[in-house]
Design an enzyme around this catalytic site. Sequence first.
Site, PDB file in Angstrom:
ATOM      1  N   LYS A   1     -98.548 125.760  34.596  1.00  0.00           N
ATOM      2  CA  LYS A   1     -97.606 127.125  34.729  1.00  0.00           C
ATOM      3  C   LYS A   1     -97.855 127.484  36.226  1.00  0.00           C
ATOM      4  O   LYS A   1     -99.080 127.850  36.550  1.00  0.00           O
ATOM      5  CB  LYS A   1     -97.795 128.269  33.793  1.00  0.00           C
TER       6      LYS A   1
ATOM      7  N   ASP B   1     -95.516 137.162  40.223  1.00  0.00           N
ATOM      8  CA  ASP B   1     -94.792 137.421  39.060  1.00  0.00           C
ATOM      9  C   ASP B   1     -94.629 138.996  38.939  1.00  0.00           C
ATOM     10  O   ASP B   1     -95.603 139.477  38.417  1.00  0.00           O
ATOM     11  CB  ASP B   1     -95.291 136.830  37.719  1.00  0.00           C
TER      12      ASP B   1
ATOM     13  N   LYS C   1     -92.206 144.927  36.069  1.00  0.00           N
ATOM     14  CA  LYS C   1     -93.622 145.367  35.544  1.00  0.00           C
ATOM     15  C   LYS C   1     -93.810 146.899  35.848  1.00  0.00           C
ATOM     16  O   LYS C   1     -93.932 147.311  36.807  1.00  0.00           O
ATOM     17  CB  LYS C   1     -94.803 144.377  36.060  1.00  0.00           C
TER      18      LYS C   1
ATOM     19  N   ASP D   1    -100.949 134.374  38.159  1.00  0.00           N
ATOM     20  CA  ASP D   1     -99.952 133.727  37.308  1.00  0.00           C
ATOM     21  C   ASP D   1     -99.881 132.331  37.631  1.00  0.00           C
ATOM     22  O   ASP D   1     -99.055 131.636  36.890  1.00  0.00           O
ATOM     23  CB  ASP D   1     -98.586 134.658  37.409  1.00  0.00           C
TER      24      ASP D   1
ATOM     25  N   ASP E   1     -89.259 139.109  32.191  1.00  0.00           N
ATOM     26  CA  ASP E   1     -90.970 138.960  32.562  1.00  0.00           C
ATOM     27  C   ASP E   1     -91.571 137.923  31.545  1.00  0.00           C
ATOM     28  O   ASP E   1     -92.735 137.884  31.706  1.00  0.00           O
ATOM     29  CB  ASP E   1     -91.459 140.301  32.472  1.00  0.00           C
TER      30      ASP E   1
ATOM     31  N   GLU F   1     -90.990 134.832  32.112  1.00  0.00           N
ATOM     32  CA  GLU F   1     -90.392 133.671  32.862  1.00  0.00           C
ATOM     33  C   GLU F   1     -91.361 132.351  33.071  1.00  0.00           C
ATOM     34  O   GLU F   1     -90.706 131.212  33.244  1.00  0.00           O
ATOM     35  CB  GLU F   1     -90.397 134.200  34.496  1.00  0.00           C
TER      36      GLU F   1
ATOM     37  N   ARG G   1     -92.575 130.501  30.727  1.00  0.00           N
ATOM     38  CA  ARG G   1     -92.002 129.515  29.525  1.00  0.00           C
ATOM     39  C   ARG G   1     -90.705 128.974  30.066  1.00  0.00           C
ATOM     40  O   ARG G   1     -90.386 127.716  29.813  1.00  0.00           O
ATOM     41  CB  ARG G   1     -92.003 130.352  28.256  1.00  0.00           C
TER      42      ARG G   1
END
Length: 491
Positions: free
Chosen positions: A260, A265, A272, A284, A343, A345, A347
């Site tokens: 990933k 993010d 967030k 992230d 949020d 995202e 996946r």
Amino acid sequence: MDIRGINTPFLDWTGDALALGIFEEGTQITGELSQLDGKLTGTVQELIQEAEFEGKAGTKAVTRVGSNSPIRKVMLVGLGKAEDLQLNSVREAAGAIARLAKLEKVKTLGINLPVVNNDGAKTASAIAEGILLALHQDNRFKSDPQENALKLENVDILGCGEATEAINRAQTLSSGVILARELVNSPANTITPVTFAETAQEIAQTSGLTCEILEQEDCEKLGMGSFLGVAKASDLPPKFIHLTYKPSGTPKKKLAIVGKSLTFDCGGLNLKVAGASIEMMKMDMGGGAATLGAAKVIGQLKPDVEVHFICAATENMISGRAIHPGDILTASNGKTIEVNNTDAEGRLTLADALVFAEKLEVDAIVDLATLTGACIIALGDNISGLWSTDQTLADQLKAAAETAGEKFWQMPLEEKYFEGLKSPIADMKNTGPRAGGSITAALFLKQFIKDTPWAHLDIAGPVWAEKENGLNNVGGTGFPVRTLVNWVLSF
């Protein structure tokens, strides 16, 4: 800093500081240790008594020796109980010694630690890893990068004279861990999808891999609607990275590692909120960072295994182009996804990356991601969750992790929980109920794998250290580069 293995007994070694590993039951001075104590006029026994040193794992003590001595300081590090000795025991003991040597401004250091399982090469390798990883300090963004610079110039690993190759290998492995750490540490204004892809290209050039970068138009042609749905809010172009290592002969296995790679993010339109540590979302891309770190190492060690390293790099941002909660995306395998939380995202980017990986007809796929806070709630900061459709693959990864001293806990792929991801208008939603969130995240990813053995590593906890911990300093940890490399080398 030069690290070497030598056969010189600790009784005969000379230099700035001599470090000795002591078991809990070994604080009574006997044998060669007694001879050393006599040579140093009782310094070792005096240090044990004054520091109330008991040999417990992680404890340490140091003292100066008289001016006429061939060594200037003696250091003791506790090893715990002898029956509990493992490679990671000496790895962490070496890290503790290295930190103490830095604090004491030592230039030449001799380390005497027990050989594990009569394997001097593996022991020397673990010691070298411990030294290099514990001493790594990321000062790139400081006005004075040389502040508190390391004085240590030479390290002798005593009793390991035939370990040059193992030490060199440990240095190669540590360089990959350090690369991953520094990528994770880098803020989002220095590591973007573009510079992340440039790093991959540099690895390919220096480590003998090939590198293919798919641009947005290429991803559109492949139908990567899930990945591109996340990417479209950012002003920076997405980069789909495919590094390939191929051995010179016929490969024993073909593997894929998928990381990933969200370089930042913010949560998208599900922004967030306060307390969600938005400032930490530079990390992230920890899965992608470890993927590139492993690629660097594998390219240099050159195993007889073909490995594909895949990173779908982008940002998750806010703009007029951003995906809305409720939008439906179509992934490259044709499956449709109702986005009920922008949020979640990571996946979405992994979905298309996994489809791409399986089309390479590999024997196994491992993805790694800072995917869920739920995994941190379940397992804490030091343990990664592991899910797999294939128990042989899961066991391989657990064995590789144990050798590396990195911790994983296998979690269930509870198919019944997929009920929480069902959507009335699409094939699935991208998030389910709060309960079992790390499991439903793994089940979501499973929808993008057909038949290939697959494992998912949720590394959200161990990828970052809030305080000094084992071989980690504050910041990115490089987890789980060593596990990935060990897994590849196990074939």
